[in-house]
Design a protein around this motif. Structure first.
Motif, PDB file in Angstrom:
ATOM      1  N   ARG A 207      31.751  24.942 -48.477  1.00 59.62           N
ATOM      2  CA  ARG A 207      31.780  23.943 -49.549  1.00 59.62           C
ATOM      3  C   ARG A 207      30.497  23.111 -49.557  1.00 59.62           C
ATOM      4  NH1 ARG A 207      37.028  23.277 -47.159  1.00 59.62           N
ATOM      5  NH2 ARG A 207      38.605  24.389 -48.363  1.00 59.62           N
ATOM      6  N   GLY A 208      30.105  22.627 -48.387  1.00 59.80           N
ATOM      7  CA  GLY A 208      28.935  21.760 -48.342  1.00 59.80           C
ATOM      8  C   GLY A 208      27.653  22.485 -48.666  1.00 59.80           C
ATOM      9  N   GLN A 209      27.432  23.658 -48.042  1.00 61.99           N
ATOM     10  CA  GLN A 209      26.174  24.351 -48.244  1.00 61.99           C
ATOM     11  C   GLN A 209      26.049  24.892 -49.657  1.00 61.99           C
ATOM     12  OE1 GLN A 209      23.998  24.177 -45.821  1.00 61.99           O
ATOM     13  NE2 GLN A 209      22.389  25.223 -46.998  1.00 61.99           N
ATOM     14  N   LEU A 210      27.161  25.322 -50.262  1.00 65.76           N
ATOM     15  CA  LEU A 210      27.102  25.769 -51.654  1.00 65.76           C
ATOM     16  C   LEU A 210      26.688  24.635 -52.582  1.00 65.76           C
ATOM     17  CD1 LEU A 210      30.214  28.125 -51.938  1.00 65.76           C
ATOM     18  CD2 LEU A 210      27.808  28.788 -52.026  1.00 65.76           C
ATOM     19  N   MET A 211      27.202  23.440 -52.325  1.00 67.66           N
ATOM     20  CA  MET A 211      26.817  22.300 -53.155  1.00 67.66           C
ATOM     21  C   MET A 211      25.360  21.916 -52.921  1.00 67.66           C
ATOM     22  SD  MET A 211      30.262  19.944 -52.910  1.00 67.66           S
ATOM     23  CE  MET A 211      29.651  18.760 -54.098  1.00 67.66           C
ATOM     24  N   VAL A 212      24.899  22.027 -51.663  1.00 65.69           N
ATOM     25  CA  VAL A 212      23.485  21.760 -51.380  1.00 65.69           C
ATOM     26  C   VAL A 212      22.603  22.769 -52.098  1.00 65.69           C
ATOM     27  CG1 VAL A 212      21.737  21.751 -49.557  1.00 65.69           C
ATOM     28  CG2 VAL A 212      23.910  20.595 -49.193  1.00 65.69           C
ATOM     29  N   ALA A 242      18.106  30.722 -51.683  1.00 64.54           N
ATOM     30  CA  ALA A 242      17.583  30.997 -50.340  1.00 64.54           C
ATOM     31  C   ALA A 242      17.852  29.850 -49.372  1.00 64.54           C
ATOM     32  CB  ALA A 242      16.079  31.274 -50.408  1.00 64.54           C
ATOM     33  N   SER A 243      18.252  28.690 -49.885  1.00 67.55           N
ATOM     34  CA  SER A 243      18.525  27.543 -49.021  1.00 67.55           C
ATOM     35  C   SER A 243      19.807  27.692 -48.229  1.00 67.55           C
ATOM     36  CB  SER A 243      18.600  26.255 -49.864  1.00 67.55           C
ATOM     37  OG  SER A 243      17.375  26.000 -50.505  1.00 67.55           O
ATOM     38  N   ILE A 244      20.512  28.814 -48.382  1.00 67.01           N
ATOM     39  CA  ILE A 244      21.676  29.069 -47.533  1.00 67.01           C
ATOM     40  C   ILE A 244      21.258  29.116 -46.068  1.00 67.01           C
ATOM     41  CG2 ILE A 244      21.502  31.587 -47.700  1.00 67.01           C
ATOM     42  CD1 ILE A 244      24.569  31.663 -47.704  1.00 67.01           C
ATOM     43  N   LEU A 289      19.753  12.993 -47.652  1.00 69.35           N
ATOM     44  CA  LEU A 289      20.905  12.681 -48.500  1.00 69.35           C
ATOM     45  C   LEU A 289      21.885  13.833 -48.625  1.00 69.35           C
ATOM     46  CD1 LEU A 289      22.248  10.646 -50.445  1.00 69.35           C
ATOM     47  CD2 LEU A 289      20.851  11.648 -52.287  1.00 69.35           C
ATOM     48  N   LEU A 290      21.422  14.987 -49.094  1.00 72.65           N
ATOM     49  CA  LEU A 290      22.340  16.073 -49.456  1.00 72.65           C
ATOM     50  C   LEU A 290      23.058  16.645 -48.235  1.00 72.65           C
ATOM     51  CD1 LEU A 290      20.151  17.943 -52.103  1.00 72.65           C
ATOM     52  CD2 LEU A 290      22.063  16.394 -52.516  1.00 72.65           C
ATOM     53  N   THR A 291      22.286  17.096 -47.237  1.00 72.05           N
ATOM     54  CA  THR A 291      22.922  17.718 -46.069  1.00 72.05           C
ATOM     55  C   THR A 291      23.778  16.734 -45.277  1.00 72.05           C
ATOM     56  OG1 THR A 291      21.175  19.385 -45.908  1.00 72.05           O
ATOM     57  CG2 THR A 291      22.494  18.987 -43.941  1.00 72.05           C
ATOM     58  N   PRO A 292      23.319  15.510 -44.959  1.00 73.11           N
ATOM     59  CA  PRO A 292      24.214  14.590 -44.247  1.00 73.11           C
ATOM     60  C   PRO A 292      25.473  14.242 -45.033  1.00 73.11           C
ATOM     61  CG  PRO A 292      21.948  13.846 -44.090  1.00 73.11           C
ATOM     62  CD  PRO A 292      21.966  14.939 -45.104  1.00 73.11           C
ATOM     63  N   MET A 293      25.381  14.130 -46.349  1.00 74.02           N
ATOM     64  CA  MET A 293      26.530  13.714 -47.144  1.00 74.02           C
ATOM     65  C   MET A 293      27.488  14.864 -47.435  1.00 74.02           C
ATOM     66  SD  MET A 293      26.547  11.761 -50.832  1.00 74.02           S
ATOM     67  CE  MET A 293      25.776  13.141 -51.678  1.00 74.02           C
ATOM     68  N   LEU A 294      26.957  16.062 -47.709  1.00 71.94           N
ATOM     69  CA  LEU A 294      27.792  17.184 -48.144  1.00 71.94           C
ATOM     70  C   LEU A 294      28.178  18.128 -47.016  1.00 71.94           C
ATOM     71  CD1 LEU A 294      25.935  18.074 -51.469  1.00 71.94           C
ATOM     72  CD2 LEU A 294      28.007  16.714 -51.191  1.00 71.94           C
ATOM     73  N   VAL A 295      27.323  18.249 -46.003  1.00 71.86           N
ATOM     74  CA  VAL A 295      27.584  19.216 -44.940  1.00 71.86           C
ATOM     75  C   VAL A 295      27.908  18.511 -43.628  1.00 71.86           C
ATOM     76  CG1 VAL A 295      26.642  21.149 -43.625  1.00 71.86           C
ATOM     77  CG2 VAL A 295      26.083  20.902 -46.048  1.00 71.86           C
ATOM     78  N   GLY A 296      27.075  17.554 -43.231  1.00 77.33           N
ATOM     79  CA  GLY A 296      27.273  16.877 -41.958  1.00 77.33           C
ATOM     80  C   GLY A 296      26.699  17.703 -40.816  1.00 77.33           C
ATOM     81  N   ASP A 297      27.091  17.350 -39.603  1.00 79.57           N
ATOM     82  CA  ASP A 297      26.565  18.023 -38.407  1.00 79.57           C
ATOM     83  C   ASP A 297      27.626  18.876 -37.733  1.00 79.57           C
ATOM     84  OD1 ASP A 297      28.189  16.000 -37.624  1.00 79.57           O
ATOM     85  OD2 ASP A 297      26.828  15.148 -36.129  1.00 79.57           O
ATOM     86  N   ARG A 298      28.602  19.397 -38.534  1.00 78.35           N
ATOM     87  CA  ARG A 298      29.722  20.108 -37.921  1.00 78.35           C
ATOM     88  C   ARG A 298      29.596  21.615 -38.032  1.00 78.35           C
ATOM     89  NH1 ARG A 298      34.149  17.687 -41.650  1.00 78.35           N
ATOM     90  NH2 ARG A 298      32.451  18.110 -43.083  1.00 78.35           N
ATOM     91  N   ILE A 299      28.507  22.128 -38.592  1.00 81.17           N
ATOM     92  CA  ILE A 299      28.447  23.558 -38.859  1.00 81.17           C
ATOM     93  C   ILE A 299      28.367  24.353 -37.564  1.00 81.17           C
ATOM     94  CG2 ILE A 299      27.069  25.374 -39.927  1.00 81.17           C
ATOM     95  CD1 ILE A 299      26.332  23.485 -42.090  1.00 81.17           C
TER      96      ILE A 299
END
Length: 364
Positions: A207-212, A242-244, A289-299
């Motif tokens: 969910r997070g990376q797709l939105m990023v 490619a940002s996946i 902004l994008l990665t901390p808010m949408l993905v976080g550090d849990r991957i």
């Protein structure tokens, strides 16, 4: 666990792998439908808290997804198609520019010998292919006629995706509850904990990376089009996809954009500065902004692990393997983390020096 139980699990895993390999041609619509159900379930649950019934919540989510897909088909796909055709037409001119301008400059700077670059054959091949583009529709029609059964199978799989996704999304919570009831009672808490960690990793990544990716594609494409780059939309979308893999979108995008800007504008400084500014702003927004808010550090998925998983999945199982690659990699990473913890607690990890220091004096 007894020896017979271990052998039973091993045989079950081998049979499951064989079954996946055998049914691989028909698994794609079911896997995509499952992915849609997994991604849409939190939104459906949110609508249920607003007193929607489960069925109407699923209908609402599917209507929203259908509108987004329709907008992409009507707006984005034709624009990308035009840019792909334009890129195909510009390839011989681009090769001319590389051979007459860019490569001689590189040769002078690095002292390469004359004739180091040979692009004539590639240019002639592309130029010959351009002459046949007017009959492209006829070629496509002949291919469709020759493989009509394959086309029908493809259309059938495409039709199955929303059907499978709808029913899985509607019954997702029920299926999860039933699977939990099948777990051995003694192992239920441990298995639920492992599944919860896998769900956290998968949810954060998918969910997070797709939105990023979507946000970066919009930033890059919009910025490059404002700079005036002719292929800005195509390069921006490719950089977003490619940002996946972290930083790959930036490297691929800025490299392609600078080359396209040099080809289109020459050595004019302002377009080049604009391209660099677009990708600098994109990277700053992604990191702060994008990665901390949408993905976080849990991957917990290293970029190299992501690349290897996608390539290995595609090599082993084709498109189905690509769909399964990241979920399987996330589950393996969670399991390896627990195996590492068990190893640190085991006697095998104990240091010999520490064990010798604990022995009473005088013992050999």
């Amino acid at each position: 666990m007894s020896v017979s139980s271990r052998w039973l699990w091993l045989v079950g895993l081998i049979l499951a792998g064989w079954l996946v390999h055998t049914l691989m041609p028909i698994l794609s619509p079911f896997l995509i439908g499952m992915l849609l159900a997994y991604l849409g379930d939190p939104l459906v649950d949110r609508l249920e808290t607003w007193r929607f019934s489960r069925t109407w919540a699923v209908v609402t989510v599917f209507t929203l997804l259908s509108l987004i897909c329709l907008m992409m088909l009507l707006v984005l796909v034709p624009m990308l198609g035009k840019q792909l055709v334009r890129l195909y037409q510009l390839m011989p001119v681009l090769l001319d520019w590389l051979q007459s301008t860019a490569f001689p400059w590189i040769q002078n700077r690095f002292g390469l010998e004359e004739g180091f670059w040979h692009l004539d054959q590639l240019k002639n091949t592309l130029s010959g292919q351009l002459g046949s583009t007017t009959d492209l529709l006829g070629i496509l029609l002949s291919q469709v006629t020759a493989s009509g059964l394959a086309l029908l199978v493809w259309l059938g799989n495409l039709t199955l995706i929303p059907v499978v996704g709808f029913y899985l999304m509607r019954d997702w919570d029920l299926m999860v509850a039933r699977l939990r009831n099948l777990l051995p009672r003694k192992r239920e808490a441990h298995v639920v904990k492992l599944v919860g960690e896998c769900h956290e990793v998968l949810g954060a990544f998918l969910r997070g990376q797709l939105m990023v990716m979507l946000a970066l594609a919009l930033i890059y494409a919009g910025g490059l089009m404002l700079v005036g780059l002719e292929l800005g939309l195509l390069i921006g979308v490719l950089a977003g996809l490619a940002s996946i893999v972290p930083y790959m979108g930036f490297v691929v995008g800025i490299g392609s954009a600078i080359m396209a800007a040099l080809f289109q504008f020459g050595l004019q400084p302002y377009p080049l500065i604009g391209v660099v500014a677009v990708f600098t702003v994109g990277q700053m927004l992604e990191g702060m902004l994008l990665t901390p808010m949408l993905v976080g550090d849990r991957i917990g998925l290293h970029p190299v692990a992501v690349i290897f998983a996608v390539l290995a999945g595609g090599q082993l199982f084709g498109f189905t393997g690509i769909l399964l690659a990241l979920p399987v990699a996330a589950v393996i990473m969670v399991l390896l983390r627990h195996v590492h913890e068990l190893y640190k607690l085991s006697g095998l990890y104990a240091e010999p020096a520490a064990s010798m220091a604990d022995e009473p004096p005088g013992q050999p």
